[in-house]
Each structure stands twice: as C-alpha cells, then as structure tokens.
Scaffold this motif. Structure first.
Motif, short mmCIF file in Angstrom:
data_model
loop_
_atom_site.label_atom_id
_atom_site.label_comp_id
_atom_site.label_asym_id
_atom_site.label_seq_id
_atom_site.Cartn_x
_atom_site.Cartn_y
_atom_site.Cartn_z
N ILE A 22 -55.96 -8.40 -13.95
CA ILE A 22 -57.03 -9.13 -14.64
C ILE A 22 -57.19 -8.58 -16.05
CG2 ILE A 22 -58.34 -9.69 -12.55
CD1 ILE A 22 -60.31 -7.41 -13.41
N PHE A 23 -57.75 -9.39 -16.91
CA PHE A 23 -58.37 -8.91 -18.14
C PHE A 23 -59.87 -9.03 -17.94
CE2 PHE A 23 -54.21 -9.67 -19.90
CZ PHE A 23 -54.08 -8.70 -20.88
N VAL A 24 -60.60 -8.06 -18.43
CA VAL A 24 -62.07 -8.12 -18.41
C VAL A 24 -62.54 -7.87 -19.83
CG1 VAL A 24 -62.21 -5.68 -17.71
CG2 VAL A 24 -64.19 -7.16 -17.40
N PRO A 61 -58.94 -19.54 -14.97
CA PRO A 61 -60.14 -19.73 -15.80
C PRO A 61 -61.01 -18.46 -15.80
CG PRO A 61 -59.82 -21.62 -14.35
CD PRO A 61 -58.86 -20.55 -13.89
N ARG A 62 -61.63 -18.18 -16.92
CA ARG A 62 -62.51 -17.01 -16.98
C ARG A 62 -63.71 -17.21 -16.05
NH1 ARG A 62 -63.10 -19.13 -22.41
NH2 ARG A 62 -65.15 -20.06 -22.74
N PHE A 63 -64.20 -16.09 -15.53
CA PHE A 63 -65.25 -16.11 -14.50
C PHE A 63 -66.23 -15.01 -14.84
CE2 PHE A 63 -67.24 -16.28 -10.43
CZ PHE A 63 -66.84 -17.46 -9.81
N SER A 64 -67.50 -15.36 -15.02
CA SER A 64 -68.50 -14.40 -15.51
C SER A 64 -69.46 -13.94 -14.42
CB SER A 64 -69.32 -15.04 -16.63
OG SER A 64 -68.53 -15.27 -17.77
N ALA A 90 -66.67 -11.49 -18.93
CA ALA A 90 -65.91 -12.33 -18.01
C ALA A 90 -64.66 -11.62 -17.53
CB ALA A 90 -65.53 -13.65 -18.68
N VAL A 91 -64.14 -12.13 -16.43
CA VAL A 91 -62.89 -11.68 -15.83
C VAL A 91 -61.90 -12.84 -15.91
CG1 VAL A 91 -61.79 -11.03 -13.64
CG2 VAL A 91 -64.01 -10.05 -14.25
N ALA A 111 -75.20 -8.03 -11.18
CA ALA A 111 -75.25 -6.57 -11.17
C ALA A 111 -73.93 -5.94 -11.60
CB ALA A 111 -75.64 -6.07 -9.78
N TYR A 112 -72.81 -6.68 -11.48
CA TYR A 112 -71.52 -6.14 -11.89
C TYR A 112 -71.42 -5.97 -13.41
CZ TYR A 112 -70.02 -6.83 -7.08
OH TYR A 112 -69.91 -6.77 -5.71
N GLN A 113 -72.41 -6.51 -14.13
CA GLN A 113 -72.45 -6.25 -15.57
C GLN A 113 -72.43 -4.75 -15.85
OE1 GLN A 113 -72.02 -8.68 -17.61
NE2 GLN A 113 -73.85 -9.89 -17.98
#
Length: 223
Positions: free
Chosen positions: A108-110, A169-172, A214-215, A181-183
């Motif tokens: 992944i890219f984050v 697709p990017r996923f936020s 986003a991931v 909370a994963y922020q």
C-alpha cells in the motif's frame, strides 16, 4: 516537486519498508473544477444563478493564489490475517470494506495531504462578513483537496509504473468500517505535523480542515 526524506527507524512491529516522501506542489497545478464545486454545493442538475457563478469564479481564482498543497507518504507491505484483519504496516486493522478494497494487494501507499491553512482562515472570515461566500469556499476547499489527492496519486503511479503495479481506489479512515481512530497510527508513522503542517485534534479531526489521509492498495494483477 518530490523530495526523499531519510526513513526513521522504528523498533516496534510496524516498520516502514520505504522512506517517507514529501510532495510540495505549486497551486497553479491544482485544477479546481467549477463542476465539482457546483456538485459540492448541492446544485445537482440545477444551474447556478449568475451571482453565485460569479462568486464561484472569483473565489476559485482567489484560492488558486493562496492554497499551499503539501503531502507526505510512504509505501508499506500488507499482510492479510483472518478475515477481516490485516497488518497494513502502520497498524493492525479490522475492516470488511477495506479488506475488500485491498484484497489481493501486496503493498500500500499511505499518505496525508493538505491544501494549507489559508482557506480555513478565509472560510472563518467570510462566515462573519459574507456567509454565502463562506459556504462557497467550503465547496472550493473540498474540490481543491480532492484535486490535489488525484494529482498526488498520479505522481505515485509514475513512481512505480515501470514495476507493473495496478492501483485500487484510495480509502480514508472514517469511511465505512475503517475507523477514524486509525488516523493516530497514520500520523505516528508519517509525522504530518513536521512534514506537511497537518495536526490531529483529540477528536481525530485534521487541521487544516481541508486535509485528507488515505490508503491506496497496489498489486501486480489487473483488476
């Protein structure tokens, strides 16, 4: 313009595979679409009045001169556990919707991206003196950050296109069951306050407001 930053060492089990990259983009390269602004304003198929359209044009031009797009991002491995649990390299995540988005991905890219604090200040200022313009600026800000995220994705694609990767697709965080909370975990590894000028409140909201994390899943197979 993309600059490499030296990857910091991480002694826990969530360690980075690659360096953190920082992207700084001139605002002239951000295409703030009037069509998207209209959509965010809720017009649908209805036409804007001449007065509203003139205000939109003027404020887009103003924001093109004041936004300061900046982002930081990294590349991590994905490990799939028992559905719907995954190790994304920055956290162990439990999310059915994100699992479906990333299923089959190897990495992944984050990222964390923003168009800067000036638009927030202008929104607050217009809320006091011209509330209708404040509403328009909210829509412009949303269109601007989404356009920047699209551009950032294109640049990431260019980085790895010779490796034969395809993108999801990017996923936020905050979308579906991918908890907001994963922020905290994304901020822990990317350090957006230092690298992109983005901070996180106790309520898990980002400042500046027009910011996105986003991931993006990547794999070597065509979807």
């Amino acid at each position: 313009m993309i600059d490499d930053a030296v990857a910091r060492k991480n002694s826990n089990k969530f360690s980075m595979n690659y360096p953190i990259y920082v992207d700084v983009t001139n605002s002239v390269h951000i295409d703030i679409s009037k069509r998207e602004v209209k959509r965010y304003l809720g017009y649908g198929r209805a036409e804007m009045t001449d007065e509203v359209e003139q205000a939109v044009d003027e404020l887009i031009l103003q924001m093109k001169q004041t936004i300061k797009p900046k982002a930081c991002y990294t590349r991590l491995s994905v490990e799939f556990g028992q559905y719907p649990k995954m190790n994304l390299g920055f956290a162990e995540v439990c999310s059915e919707k994100l699992w479906k988005n990333l299923e089959g991905c190897e990495e992944i890219f984050v990222f964390a991206a923003t168009v800067g604090p000036e638009i927030d200040r202008q929104i607050r200022r217009y809320a006091r003196v011209a509330p209708s313009k404040s509403v328009i600026l909210q829509a412009i800000g949303t269109a601007a950050i989404e356009a920047y995220c699209d551009l950032l994705e294109e640049r990431i694609r260019d980085m790895v296109k010779m490796e034969g990767w395809s993108f999801r697709p990017r996923f936020s965080p905050g979308y579906g069951d991918f908890e907001l909370a994963y922020q905290r975990d994304i901020f822990r590894i990317l350090e957006p306050p230092r690298k992109a000028g983005i901070t996180l409140t106790e309520q898990l909201l980002m400042v500046p407001e027009k910011s996105v994390t986003a991931v993006i899943g990547i794999n070597r197979k065509k979807r």
